[in-house]
Design a protein around this motif. Structure first.
Motif, PDB file in Angstrom:
ATOM      1  N   PRO A 207      -1.643  14.910  -8.330  1.00  0.00           N
ATOM      2  CA  PRO A 207      -1.067  14.699  -6.988  1.00  0.00           C
ATOM      3  C   PRO A 207      -1.983  13.886  -6.081  1.00  0.00           C
ATOM      4  O   PRO A 207      -3.218  13.955  -6.186  1.00  0.00           O
ATOM      5  CB  PRO A 207      -0.894  16.127  -6.455  1.00  0.00           C
ATOM      6  CG  PRO A 207      -0.852  17.000  -7.662  1.00  0.00           C
ATOM      7  CD  PRO A 207      -1.739  16.337  -8.675  1.00  0.00           C
ATOM      8  N   ALA A 208      -1.384  13.140  -5.183  1.00  0.00           N
ATOM      9  CA  ALA A 208      -2.167  12.333  -4.250  1.00  0.00           C
ATOM     10  C   ALA A 208      -3.103  13.196  -3.427  1.00  0.00           C
ATOM     11  O   ALA A 208      -4.227  12.774  -3.109  1.00  0.00           O
ATOM     12  CB  ALA A 208      -1.224  11.550  -3.334  1.00  0.00           C
ATOM     13  N   SER A 209      -2.680  14.388  -3.080  1.00  0.00           N
ATOM     14  CA  SER A 209      -3.540  15.274  -2.298  1.00  0.00           C
ATOM     15  C   SER A 209      -4.804  15.650  -3.066  1.00  0.00           C
ATOM     16  O   SER A 209      -5.892  15.754  -2.488  1.00  0.00           O
ATOM     17  CB  SER A 209      -2.778  16.539  -1.912  1.00  0.00           C
ATOM     18  OG  SER A 209      -2.304  17.225  -3.067  1.00  0.00           O
ATOM     19  N   ARG A 210      -4.680  15.831  -4.374  1.00  0.00           N
ATOM     20  CA  ARG A 210      -5.841  16.147  -5.211  1.00  0.00           C
ATOM     21  C   ARG A 210      -6.744  14.928  -5.354  1.00  0.00           C
ATOM     22  O   ARG A 210      -7.979  15.050  -5.353  1.00  0.00           O
ATOM     23  CB  ARG A 210      -5.364  16.625  -6.584  1.00  0.00           C
ATOM     24  CG  ARG A 210      -6.465  16.855  -7.611  1.00  0.00           C
ATOM     25  CD  ARG A 210      -7.433  17.939  -7.217  1.00  0.00           C
ATOM     26  NE  ARG A 210      -8.301  18.287  -8.350  1.00  0.00           N
ATOM     27  CZ  ARG A 210      -9.514  18.832  -8.243  1.00  0.00           C
ATOM     28  NH1 ARG A 210     -10.003  19.111  -7.036  1.00  0.00           N
ATOM     29  NH2 ARG A 210     -10.218  19.105  -9.310  1.00  0.00           N
ATOM     30  N   PRO A 240       5.772   6.212   0.706  1.00  0.00           N
ATOM     31  CA  PRO A 240       5.125   6.589   1.971  1.00  0.00           C
ATOM     32  C   PRO A 240       3.844   7.386   1.764  1.00  0.00           C
ATOM     33  O   PRO A 240       2.868   7.191   2.499  1.00  0.00           O
ATOM     34  CB  PRO A 240       6.202   7.419   2.670  1.00  0.00           C
ATOM     35  CG  PRO A 240       7.494   6.907   2.124  1.00  0.00           C
ATOM     36  CD  PRO A 240       7.200   6.574   0.684  1.00  0.00           C
ATOM     37  N   GLU A 241       3.831   8.251   0.761  1.00  0.00           N
ATOM     38  CA  GLU A 241       2.652   9.080   0.512  1.00  0.00           C
ATOM     39  C   GLU A 241       1.443   8.232   0.146  1.00  0.00           C
ATOM     40  O   GLU A 241       0.351   8.392   0.705  1.00  0.00           O
ATOM     41  CB  GLU A 241       2.948  10.080  -0.608  1.00  0.00           C
ATOM     42  CG  GLU A 241       1.781  11.004  -0.935  1.00  0.00           C
ATOM     43  CD  GLU A 241       2.124  11.983  -2.044  1.00  0.00           C
ATOM     44  OE1 GLU A 241       1.716  13.149  -1.953  1.00  0.00           O
ATOM     45  OE2 GLU A 241       2.802  11.575  -3.017  1.00  0.00           O
ATOM     46  N   PHE A 246      -3.776   4.921   1.150  1.00  0.00           N
ATOM     47  CA  PHE A 246      -4.508   3.654   1.223  1.00  0.00           C
ATOM     48  C   PHE A 246      -4.945   3.335   2.646  1.00  0.00           C
ATOM     49  O   PHE A 246      -6.040   2.790   2.862  1.00  0.00           O
ATOM     50  CB  PHE A 246      -3.654   2.517   0.666  1.00  0.00           C
ATOM     51  CG  PHE A 246      -3.350   2.631  -0.798  1.00  0.00           C
ATOM     52  CD1 PHE A 246      -4.234   3.253  -1.659  1.00  0.00           C
ATOM     53  CD2 PHE A 246      -2.174   2.130  -1.327  1.00  0.00           C
ATOM     54  CE1 PHE A 246      -3.971   3.366  -3.003  1.00  0.00           C
ATOM     55  CE2 PHE A 246      -1.893   2.236  -2.668  1.00  0.00           C
ATOM     56  CZ  PHE A 246      -2.790   2.859  -3.512  1.00  0.00           C
ATOM     57  N   LEU A 247      -4.108   3.672   3.607  1.00  0.00           N
ATOM     58  CA  LEU A 247      -4.489   3.445   5.002  1.00  0.00           C
ATOM     59  C   LEU A 247      -5.657   4.333   5.407  1.00  0.00           C
ATOM     60  O   LEU A 247      -6.511   3.926   6.205  1.00  0.00           O
ATOM     61  CB  LEU A 247      -3.294   3.714   5.918  1.00  0.00           C
ATOM     62  CG  LEU A 247      -2.117   2.732   5.810  1.00  0.00           C
ATOM     63  CD1 LEU A 247      -0.948   3.213   6.663  1.00  0.00           C
ATOM     64  CD2 LEU A 247      -2.542   1.330   6.220  1.00  0.00           C
ATOM     65  N   ARG A 276       0.984  -7.834  -6.031  1.00  0.00           N
ATOM     66  CA  ARG A 276       1.013  -8.646  -4.818  1.00  0.00           C
ATOM     67  C   ARG A 276       2.140  -8.218  -3.882  1.00  0.00           C
ATOM     68  O   ARG A 276       2.001  -8.282  -2.654  1.00  0.00           O
ATOM     69  CB  ARG A 276       1.144 -10.128  -5.187  1.00  0.00           C
ATOM     70  CG  ARG A 276      -0.109 -10.693  -5.850  1.00  0.00           C
ATOM     71  CD  ARG A 276       0.011 -12.178  -6.146  1.00  0.00           C
ATOM     72  NE  ARG A 276      -1.192 -12.689  -6.798  1.00  0.00           N
ATOM     73  CZ  ARG A 276      -2.313 -13.014  -6.164  1.00  0.00           C
ATOM     74  NH1 ARG A 276      -2.373 -12.904  -4.834  1.00  0.00           N
ATOM     75  NH2 ARG A 276      -3.374 -13.453  -6.821  1.00  0.00           N
ATOM     76  N   VAL A 277       3.249  -7.782  -4.451  1.00  0.00           N
ATOM     77  CA  VAL A 277       4.368  -7.361  -3.611  1.00  0.00           C
ATOM     78  C   VAL A 277       4.003  -6.121  -2.817  1.00  0.00           C
ATOM     79  O   VAL A 277       4.135  -6.087  -1.590  1.00  0.00           O
ATOM     80  CB  VAL A 277       5.630  -7.121  -4.464  1.00  0.00           C
ATOM     81  CG1 VAL A 277       6.720  -6.449  -3.643  1.00  0.00           C
ATOM     82  CG2 VAL A 277       6.142  -8.448  -5.015  1.00  0.00           C
ATOM     83  N   TRP A 278       3.549  -5.038  -3.486  1.00  0.00           N
ATOM     84  CA  TRP A 278       3.275  -3.834  -2.696  1.00  0.00           C
ATOM     85  C   TRP A 278       2.020  -3.956  -1.848  1.00  0.00           C
ATOM     86  O   TRP A 278       1.915  -3.313  -0.804  1.00  0.00           O
ATOM     87  CB  TRP A 278       3.275  -2.570  -3.549  1.00  0.00           C
ATOM     88  CG  TRP A 278       2.259  -2.351  -4.610  1.00  0.00           C
ATOM     89  CD1 TRP A 278       2.460  -2.362  -5.961  1.00  0.00           C
ATOM     90  CD2 TRP A 278       0.878  -1.982  -4.436  1.00  0.00           C
ATOM     91  NE1 TRP A 278       1.300  -2.054  -6.635  1.00  0.00           N
ATOM     92  CE2 TRP A 278       0.315  -1.808  -5.719  1.00  0.00           C
ATOM     93  CE3 TRP A 278       0.059  -1.782  -3.318  1.00  0.00           C
ATOM     94  CZ2 TRP A 278      -1.020  -1.464  -5.927  1.00  0.00           C
ATOM     95  CZ3 TRP A 278      -1.269  -1.440  -3.510  1.00  0.00           C
ATOM     96  CH2 TRP A 278      -1.796  -1.286  -4.796  1.00  0.00           C
ATOM     97  N   LEU A 279       1.079  -4.811  -2.255  1.00  0.00           N
ATOM     98  CA  LEU A 279      -0.052  -5.079  -1.369  1.00  0.00           C
ATOM     99  C   LEU A 279       0.418  -5.709  -0.055  1.00  0.00           C
ATOM    100  O   LEU A 279      -0.179  -5.491   1.003  1.00  0.00           O
ATOM    101  CB  LEU A 279      -1.062  -5.992  -2.058  1.00  0.00           C
ATOM    102  CG  LEU A 279      -1.936  -5.364  -3.145  1.00  0.00           C
ATOM    103  CD1 LEU A 279      -2.644  -6.449  -3.948  1.00  0.00           C
ATOM    104  CD2 LEU A 279      -2.947  -4.378  -2.557  1.00  0.00           C
ATOM    105  N   GLY A 280       1.500  -6.486  -0.133  1.00  0.00           N
ATOM    106  CA  GLY A 280       2.050  -7.094   1.072  1.00  0.00           C
ATOM    107  C   GLY A 280       2.618  -6.083   2.055  1.00  0.00           C
ATOM    108  O   GLY A 280       2.897  -6.438   3.207  1.00  0.00           O
ATOM    109  N   ASP A 281       2.776  -4.842   1.612  1.00  0.00           N
ATOM    110  CA  ASP A 281       3.263  -3.773   2.481  1.00  0.00           C
ATOM    111  C   ASP A 281       2.128  -3.109   3.254  1.00  0.00           C
ATOM    112  O   ASP A 281       2.358  -2.148   3.984  1.00  0.00           O
ATOM    113  CB  ASP A 281       3.999  -2.737   1.615  1.00  0.00           C
ATOM    114  CG  ASP A 281       4.877  -1.809   2.421  1.00  0.00           C
ATOM    115  OD1 ASP A 281       5.293  -2.200   3.522  1.00  0.00           O
ATOM    116  OD2 ASP A 281       5.149  -0.689   1.953  1.00  0.00           O
ATOM    117  N   LEU A 282       0.908  -3.622   3.075  1.00  0.00           N
ATOM    118  CA  LEU A 282      -0.278  -3.095   3.756  1.00  0.00           C
ATOM    119  C   LEU A 282      -0.827  -4.131   4.725  1.00  0.00           C
ATOM    120  O   LEU A 282      -0.580  -5.334   4.556  1.00  0.00           O
ATOM    121  CB  LEU A 282      -1.364  -2.743   2.731  1.00  0.00           C
ATOM    122  CG  LEU A 282      -1.083  -1.588   1.784  1.00  0.00           C
ATOM    123  CD1 LEU A 282      -2.106  -1.578   0.647  1.00  0.00           C
ATOM    124  CD2 LEU A 282      -1.104  -0.254   2.521  1.00  0.00           C
TER     125      LEU A 282
END
Length: 302
Positions: A207-210, A240-241, A246-247, A276-282
């Motif tokens: 999990p991302a939390s872990r 979103p998680e 990453f933020l 490159r596509v999902w990096l563009g969402d940051l």
């Protein structure tokens, strides 16, 4: 494991024409939801690349370096089964210069497929590592060890696994480990100051939390994002998680192709285009950290 697929209706990728030519048919087939996302257009550091024996004939060095150049990949961590593949890349100095790709050679612990499940207790593996360190490569000294696999957490306590970790810590070598979260804890128990790239940022969907818990606990842990379950949504953009992860922790992740089969080599450009596509969402600064700066800093590249 997941297959990264791109999704964007419009958007222009600045830079290499080859990358743009590759993206156009993908972009035209994608949903409207991503139409305002502009793909990341900067350099990529491929921090998890294999040039295994079965890839050598269908994908000669000049071809794979050209594929990297076309995909905007400017540096790679090379680790291969056996290590001859990494040496072949390192020896191609003229081709590396032409492609603009920098190589960071790692020692892989596998001479053959049998070593995958037994290396952590095989003393001949440790001797092989020492021999490789003494010999080096045409690109200079080895900079790390791995990728290695531990399919059971407790194998991290194997005698050779412990010695490998302590050797890496003593010689300032980076570890590339395909392990679960429990094994991460065990590896750090052997070598608290070791630097570890966590292949796929965990297996079996840790999990991302872990993941965040371990990043906080171990400041030298870096998550590598190939095959990461749950990373993207149905549009190929960040869930979103994971966007929030990453933020919040922009300095702790890097990218990799994981070309463990020839099928991954065949999809190399697609894999990088998907990143490159999902990096563009940051935000651009965070995208560049994940794509290039975090791994470049780890190995002292400009």
């Amino acid at each position: 494991m997941e297959t990264v697929r791109t999704s964007i209706l419009t958007g222009q990728l600045k830079g290499c024409r080859t990358i743009l030519a590759f993206l156009v048919p993908i972009l035209m087939a994608c949903p409207v939801a991503a139409q305002n996302i502009r793909p990341y257009s900067g350099p990529i550091f491929d921090a998890h690349l294999h040039y295994n024996v079965e890839a050598v004939q269908p994908y000669p060095v000049t071809k794979v370096l050209g594929m990297m150049k076309d995909a905007g990949v400017a540096a790679i961590v090379a680790n291969s089964r056996p290590n001859d593949g990494t040496k072949a890349l390192a020896e191609s100095k003229n081709e590396l210069t032409k492609s603009g790709v920098q190589i960071i050679p790692f020692i892989r612990l596998y001479r053959n497929r049998d070593d995958y499940t037994n290396w952590f207790r095989d003393p001949t593996i440790y001797q092989m590592v020492e021999n490789e360190l003494a010999a080096g490569t045409a690109a200079g000294a080895y900079r790390g060890i791995g990728e290695f696999h531990l399919y059971e957490s407790q194998d991290a306590n194997g005698p050779v696994a412990k010695k490998i970790m302590q050797l890496a810590e003593a010689r300032n070598l980076v570890i590339l480990a395909h392990v679960d979260d429990a094994a991460i804890e065990m590896l750090y128990a052997h070598a608290p100051k070791a630097r570890i790239i966590w292949a796929h940022t965990g297996i079996s969907g840790v999990p991302a939390s872990r993941v965040v818990e371990l990043l906080v606990k171990y400041p030298t842990l870096i998550g590598e994002l190939s095959y990461r379950p749950g990373l993207t949504d149905g549009d190929g953009l960040l869930s979103p998680e994971w966007k929030q992860v990453f933020l919040s922790h922009p300095d702790r992740f890097c990218l990799g192709s994981d070309t463990w089969t020839n099928g991954r080599w065949a999809a190399y450009g697609e894999i990088m285009a998907g990143y490159r596509v999902w990096l563009g969402d940051l935000p651009t600064a965070i995208a560049r950290k994940i794509a290039w700066e975090n791994a470049a800093r780890l190995f002292g590249l400009p």
